[in-house]
Write a protein that holds these residues in place. Structure first.
Motif, PDB file in Angstrom:
ATOM      1  N   UNK A 140       0.842  -1.207   0.000  1.00 16.76           N
ATOM      2  CA  UNK A 140       0.000   0.000   0.000  1.00 16.76           C
ATOM      3  C   UNK A 140       0.870   1.248   0.000  1.00 16.76           C
ATOM      4  N   UNK A 141       1.934   1.209   0.776  1.00 19.15           N
ATOM      5  CA  UNK A 141       2.817   2.375   0.881  1.00 19.15           C
ATOM      6  C   UNK A 141       3.485   2.666  -0.464  1.00 19.15           C
ATOM      7  N   UNK A 142       3.963   1.628  -1.104  1.00 17.09           N
ATOM      8  CA  UNK A 142       4.705   1.799  -2.357  1.00 17.09           C
ATOM      9  C   UNK A 142       3.795   2.187  -3.516  1.00 17.09           C
ATOM     10  N   UNK A 143       2.567   1.646  -3.523  1.00 21.19           N
ATOM     11  CA  UNK A 143       1.692   1.841  -4.694  1.00 21.19           C
ATOM     12  C   UNK A 143       0.741   3.006  -4.545  1.00 21.19           C
ATOM     13  N   UNK A 144       0.473   3.426  -3.296  1.00 26.91           N
ATOM     14  CA  UNK A 144      -0.529   4.471  -3.091  1.00 26.91           C
ATOM     15  C   UNK A 144      -1.948   3.937  -3.269  1.00 26.91           C
ATOM     16  N   UNK A 145      -2.083   2.617  -3.404  1.00 27.37           N
ATOM     17  CA  UNK A 145      -3.407   1.989  -3.498  1.00 27.37           C
ATOM     18  C   UNK A 145      -3.557   1.030  -2.328  1.00 27.37           C
ATOM     19  N   UNK A 146      -4.757   0.935  -1.795  1.00 28.96           N
ATOM     20  CA  UNK A 146      -4.957   0.058  -0.646  1.00 28.96           C
ATOM     21  C   UNK A 146      -4.646  -1.388  -1.004  1.00 28.96           C
ATOM     22  N   UNK A 147      -4.093  -2.102  -0.010  1.00 29.26           N
ATOM     23  CA  UNK A 147      -3.940  -3.550  -0.143  1.00 29.26           C
ATOM     24  C   UNK A 147      -5.220  -4.198   0.380  1.00 29.26           C
ATOM     25  N   UNK A 185      -7.713  -1.930  13.505  1.00 32.86           N
ATOM     26  CA  UNK A 185      -6.281  -1.790  13.783  1.00 32.86           C
ATOM     27  C   UNK A 185      -5.401  -1.573  12.563  1.00 32.86           C
ATOM     28  N   UNK A 186      -5.862  -1.972  11.388  1.00 28.18           N
ATOM     29  CA  UNK A 186      -4.950  -1.957  10.238  1.00 28.18           C
ATOM     30  C   UNK A 186      -5.401  -1.074   9.081  1.00 28.18           C
ATOM     31  N   UNK A 187      -6.513  -0.345   9.275  1.00 27.10           N
ATOM     32  CA  UNK A 187      -6.915   0.597   8.230  1.00 27.10           C
ATOM     33  C   UNK A 187      -5.862   1.697   8.107  1.00 27.10           C
ATOM     34  N   UNK A 188      -5.204   2.008   9.219  1.00 31.64           N
ATOM     35  CA  UNK A 188      -4.139   3.025   9.185  1.00 31.64           C
ATOM     36  C   UNK A 188      -2.996   2.609   8.248  1.00 31.64           C
ATOM     37  N   UNK A 189      -2.889   1.288   8.021  1.00 31.61           N
ATOM     38  CA  UNK A 189      -1.860   0.786   7.095  1.00 31.61           C
ATOM     39  C   UNK A 189      -2.360   0.739   5.659  1.00 31.61           C
ATOM     40  N   UNK A 190      -3.609   1.210   5.462  1.00 29.78           N
ATOM     41  CA  UNK A 190      -4.232   1.180   4.132  1.00 29.78           C
ATOM     42  C   UNK A 190      -4.438  -0.257   3.639  1.00 29.78           C
ATOM     43  N   UNK A 191      -4.838  -1.099   4.563  1.00 25.61           N
ATOM     44  CA  UNK A 191      -5.224  -2.474   4.218  1.00 25.61           C
ATOM     45  C   UNK A 191      -6.718  -2.603   4.465  1.00 25.61           C
ATOM     46  N   UNK A 192      -7.447  -3.103   3.479  1.00 27.10           N
ATOM     47  CA  UNK A 192      -8.893  -3.319   3.628  1.00 27.10           C
ATOM     48  C   UNK A 192      -9.173  -4.802   3.878  1.00 27.10           C
ATOM     49  N   UNK A 193     -10.206  -5.069   4.666  1.00 23.92           N
ATOM     50  CA  UNK A 193     -10.575  -6.443   5.041  1.00 23.92           C
ATOM     51  C   UNK A 193     -12.035  -6.682   4.701  1.00 23.92           C
ATOM     52  N   UNK A 194     -12.292  -7.563   3.768  1.00 24.30           N
ATOM     53  CA  UNK A 194     -13.678  -7.877   3.420  1.00 24.30           C
ATOM     54  C   UNK A 194     -13.873  -9.388   3.335  1.00 24.30           C
ATOM     55  N   UNK A 195     -15.117  -9.786   3.439  1.00 22.61           N
ATOM     56  CA  UNK A 195     -15.477 -11.214   3.421  1.00 22.61           C
ATOM     57  C   UNK A 195     -16.365 -11.496   2.214  1.00 22.61           C
ATOM     58  N   UNK A 196     -16.051 -12.562   1.496  1.00 20.65           N
ATOM     59  CA  UNK A 196     -16.987 -13.113   0.514  1.00 20.65           C
ATOM     60  C   UNK A 196     -17.623 -14.324   1.187  1.00 20.65           C
TER      61      UNK A 196
END
Ligand code: NAD
Length: 262
Positions: A140-147, A185-196
């Protein structure tokens, strides 16, 4: 495979656990069709691995298989290490490995069965995600897009599960729930968490059912049939794509033909 086009998924590094067949393999094919780099995993390589890899590579992406039994914490960490050694990082993690292990009503549940169901459905997701976190953060940091972390829940996580599947249903409910904590806890790291969260999908998962049982289940689904593994795949693409779902986190997408409506 599909007409859907997610340009930002080209060259994304996508690790999909439990992807030698079924929902995971269908998702791998969908990502590969977008030009993504895909890591397949199962305990053992499927017999048709060479053909699968050749097919996954035909749209310009790369693909590799990594054997690992994810019921084991050390194997989860090694899978992540091996994937990163091959692809240089992780942009998308799909925690798909899971299953019933068996069907046992409460009086028959012993320690070994409890451990087996929870190791496969809970430990695997927790430990693989834990190992992947630094890489997702770096992506996320390198790309500027959320992981993106996408875990496969289940209708059983809402309803409690079918006969003898209480531990499995509870493990999927645990997944639905623990994601909410990880969002905090991890949205600050620009990581998104979703469930299918699939309903009843025609894979080896339902190999124990005869035609009569399948018909009875189908009758209870508004769309009147089991889902196909390929019909789960677009939900993964959507949650993986920053362009499509960059403002969506902590959600459960139920893909179930109307079988359960929260
Ligand atoms: P499947 O049995 O076809 O595929 C399961 C995959 O996980 C296979 O690739 C298998 O090799 C792999 N796997 C199993 N144990 C593993 C382990 N210890 N380590 C690594 N890989 C392992 O099943 P499916 O229907 O494609 O299920 C995929 C996911 O979808 C599972 O999490 C399952 O619980 C969930 N799900 C399925 C349904 C359904 O109706 N099929 C419904 C809801 C949720």
């Amino acid at each position: 495979m599909s007409a859907a086009h997610f340009p930002d998924l080209a060259h994304k590094r996508v690790l999909i656990t439990g992807s030698s067949m079924g929902i995971g393999l269908a998702a791998a094919r969908a990502f590969a069709a977008q030009g993504a780099h895909v890591g397949l995993n199962a305990r053992r390589a499927p017999a048709e691995l060479a053909e699968i890899l050749q097919d996954l590579r035909k749209d310009g992406g790369e693909a590799e298989f990594f054997a690992a039994d994810l019921a084991d914490s050390a194997a989860c960490a090694k899978l992540v290490d091996d994937f990163v050694a091959r692809f240089g990082g992780i942009d998308v993690l799909i925690n798909n490995a899971g299953g019933l292990v068996g069907r046992k009503p409460l009086p028959e549940i012993d320690d070994a069965f409890f451990d087996a169901v929870n190791d496969l459905n809970m430990r695997s997701v927790l430990m693989t995600t834990r190992a992947a976190l630094p890489h997702l953060r770096a992506s996320a940091k390198a790309s500027g897009q959320s992981a993106s972390v996408i875990s496969v829940g289940s209708i059983a996580g809402h309803t409690g599960g079918g006969p003898g599947a209480s531990l499995y249903g509870a493990a999927k409910a645990w997944l639905h729930n623990i994601h909410k904590n990880w969002v905090d806890y991890h949205t600050q790291d620009d990581i998104r968490f979703n469930i299918v969260s699939p309903g009843t999908v025609d894979t080896a998962f339902h190999a124990d059912k005869n035609d009569e049982v399948r018909q009875r289940i189908s009758n209870g689904i508004p769309l009147g049939r089991f889902g196909k593994a390929e019909e789960m795949a677009p939900a993964f693409l959507f949650f993986a794509s920053h362009a499509m779902s960059g403002y969506i986190t902590g959600q459960i997408l139920d893909v179930n033909g109307g079988q359960y409506m929260p």
